[in-house]
Design a protein around this motif. Structure first.
Motif, PDB file in Angstrom:
ATOM      1  N   UNK A 100     -65.325 120.504 116.403  1.00 40.73           N
ATOM      2  CA  UNK A 100     -65.472 119.297 117.213  1.00 40.73           C
ATOM      3  C   UNK A 100     -66.792 119.369 117.939  1.00 40.73           C
ATOM      4  N   UNK A 101     -67.034 118.380 118.781  1.00 46.41           N
ATOM      5  CA  UNK A 101     -68.263 118.391 119.565  1.00 46.41           C
ATOM      6  C   UNK A 101     -68.228 119.538 120.561  1.00 46.41           C
ATOM      7  N   UNK A 102     -69.332 120.263 120.641  1.00 44.70           N
ATOM      8  CA  UNK A 102     -69.436 121.404 121.552  1.00 44.70           C
ATOM      9  C   UNK A 102     -69.108 120.942 122.966  1.00 44.70           C
ATOM     10  N   UNK A 103     -68.154 121.625 123.597  1.00 41.05           N
ATOM     11  CA  UNK A 103     -67.728 121.275 124.945  1.00 41.05           C
ATOM     12  C   UNK A 103     -66.752 120.114 124.990  1.00 41.05           C
ATOM     13  N   UNK A 104     -66.417 119.546 123.828  1.00 41.32           N
ATOM     14  CA  UNK A 104     -65.494 118.411 123.764  1.00 41.32           C
ATOM     15  C   UNK A 104     -64.168 118.827 123.166  1.00 41.32           C
ATOM     16  N   UNK A 105     -63.410 117.841 122.789  1.00 45.73           N
ATOM     17  CA  UNK A 105     -62.102 118.133 122.220  1.00 45.73           C
ATOM     18  C   UNK A 105     -62.216 118.542 120.745  1.00 45.73           C
ATOM     19  N   UNK A 106     -61.207 119.241 120.285  1.00 43.82           N
ATOM     20  CA  UNK A 106     -61.134 119.679 118.890  1.00 43.82           C
ATOM     21  C   UNK A 106     -60.733 118.479 118.047  1.00 43.82           C
ATOM     22  N   UNK A 107     -61.486 118.214 116.963  1.00 45.74           N
ATOM     23  CA  UNK A 107     -61.181 117.066 116.107  1.00 45.74           C
ATOM     24  C   UNK A 107     -60.547 117.468 114.781  1.00 45.74           C
ATOM     25  N   UNK A 108     -60.730 118.724 114.367  1.00 43.31           N
ATOM     26  CA  UNK A 108     -60.155 119.180 113.105  1.00 43.31           C
ATOM     27  C   UNK A 108     -59.933 120.693 113.188  1.00 43.31           C
ATOM     28  N   UNK A 109     -58.864 121.148 112.552  1.00 47.90           N
ATOM     29  CA  UNK A 109     -58.597 122.582 112.461  1.00 47.90           C
ATOM     30  C   UNK A 109     -58.302 122.922 111.011  1.00 47.90           C
ATOM     31  N   UNK A 110     -58.481 124.188 110.698  1.00 45.70           N
ATOM     32  CA  UNK A 110     -58.207 124.611 109.335  1.00 45.70           C
ATOM     33  C   UNK A 110     -58.404 126.095 109.170  1.00 45.70           C
ATOM     34  N   UNK A 111     -58.500 126.504 107.924  1.00 39.84           N
ATOM     35  CA  UNK A 111     -58.712 127.908 107.578  1.00 39.84           C
ATOM     36  C   UNK A 111     -59.662 127.992 106.400  1.00 39.84           C
ATOM     37  N   UNK A 112     -60.434 129.038 106.389  1.00 39.36           N
ATOM     38  CA  UNK A 112     -61.219 129.404 105.218  1.00 39.36           C
ATOM     39  C   UNK A 112     -60.540 130.620 104.602  1.00 39.36           C
ATOM     40  N   UNK A 113     -60.294 130.553 103.319  1.00 42.41           N
ATOM     41  CA  UNK A 113     -59.730 131.674 102.581  1.00 42.41           C
ATOM     42  C   UNK A 113     -60.754 132.046 101.519  1.00 42.41           C
ATOM     43  N   UNK A 114     -61.152 133.305 101.517  1.00 47.37           N
ATOM     44  CA  UNK A 114     -62.231 133.726 100.630  1.00 47.37           C
ATOM     45  C   UNK A 114     -61.809 134.865  99.717  1.00 47.37           C
ATOM     46  N   UNK A 115     -62.264 134.763  98.480  1.00 50.81           N
ATOM     47  CA  UNK A 115     -62.206 135.895  97.567  1.00 50.81           C
ATOM     48  C   UNK A 115     -63.536 136.615  97.729  1.00 50.81           C
ATOM     49  N   UNK A 116     -63.471 137.895  98.052  1.00 53.86           N
ATOM     50  CA  UNK A 116     -64.664 138.677  98.342  1.00 53.86           C
ATOM     51  C   UNK A 116     -64.864 139.707  97.229  1.00 53.86           C
ATOM     52  N   UNK A 121     -68.875 136.596  99.387  1.00 55.60           N
ATOM     53  CA  UNK A 121     -67.912 135.542  99.067  1.00 55.60           C
ATOM     54  C   UNK A 121     -68.176 135.033  97.650  1.00 55.60           C
ATOM     55  N   UNK A 122     -67.144 135.111  96.815  1.00 55.41           N
ATOM     56  CA  UNK A 122     -67.244 134.604  95.441  1.00 55.41           C
ATOM     57  C   UNK A 122     -66.612 133.209  95.344  1.00 55.41           C
ATOM     58  N   UNK A 123     -65.442 133.067  95.969  1.00 54.76           N
ATOM     59  CA  UNK A 123     -64.770 131.769  95.988  1.00 54.76           C
ATOM     60  C   UNK A 123     -64.255 131.534  97.395  1.00 54.76           C
ATOM     61  N   UNK A 124     -64.386 130.272  97.832  1.00 58.68           N
ATOM     62  CA  UNK A 124     -63.992 129.901  99.188  1.00 58.68           C
ATOM     63  C   UNK A 124     -63.118 128.655  99.128  1.00 58.68           C
ATOM     64  N   UNK A 125     -61.917 128.762  99.683  1.00 61.62           N
ATOM     65  CA  UNK A 125     -61.021 127.615  99.788  1.00 61.62           C
ATOM     66  C   UNK A 125     -61.058 127.127 101.230  1.00 61.62           C
ATOM     67  N   UNK A 126     -61.345 125.845 101.420  1.00 58.61           N
ATOM     68  CA  UNK A 126     -61.352 125.219 102.739  1.00 58.61           C
ATOM     69  C   UNK A 126     -60.042 124.459 102.871  1.00 58.61           C
ATOM     70  N   UNK A 127     -59.182 124.942 103.762  1.00 57.42           N
ATOM     71  CA  UNK A 127     -57.863 124.350 103.968  1.00 57.42           C
ATOM     72  C   UNK A 127     -57.844 123.629 105.302  1.00 57.42           C
ATOM     73  N   UNK A 128     -57.564 122.333 105.274  1.00 56.87           N
ATOM     74  CA  UNK A 128     -57.523 121.545 106.498  1.00 56.87           C
ATOM     75  C   UNK A 128     -56.087 121.372 106.956  1.00 56.87           C
TER      76      UNK A 128
END
Length: 133
Positions: A100-116, A121-128
């Protein structure tokens, strides 16, 4: 498991927290394309793949373009921040994050899952996460 086997397993594991935090800060928060490209060369294998909810992105240049477009879209004070410590084992790591905007509210959350592979990092999954009601 013997002490020797335990030590070998521990020594072979990458620092998932360092790697995934560096990805957030030096790739997905980096507005300078040259610095972002240098970080991608250091943190990712030569031909990485990133899986987004709506897209599959192949190659460092394409990942850089996605990160740059995301930052342009959300404005100059938009940032990703880790939400906790990354965990991982046997070549897979996961880091929860919020944005989110620095110092503001959070607009999105998630996780990064990586194959290392070999510490990069070889593969990266962006999970929202679904939006909160």
């Amino acid at each position: 498991m013997s002490d020797t086997t335990s030590k070998i397993s521990e020594a072979a594991e990458p620092d998932y927290d360092r790697l995934l935090r560096a990805n957030l800060e030096r790739v997905f928060n980096e507005r300078d394309a040259e610095r972002r490209a240098a970080a991608l060369a250091e943190l990712f294998v030569e031909e990485p793949v990133m899986y987004e909810p709506d897209n599959v992105v192949q190659g460092r240049d394409a990942i850089s373009a996605v990160a740059g477009a995301l930052l342009d879209r959300f404005g100059p004070i938009f940032r990703f921040t880790p939400a906790g410590t990354a965990v991982g084992h046997h070549g897979f790591g996961s880091l929860q994050w919020q944005a989110g905007d620095e110092g503001g509210s959070v607009t999105v959350t998630g996780s990064d899952v990586a194959e290392v592979v070999h510490g990069r990092i070889a593969r990266l999954w962006v999970l929202l996460n679904p939006p909160e009601a």
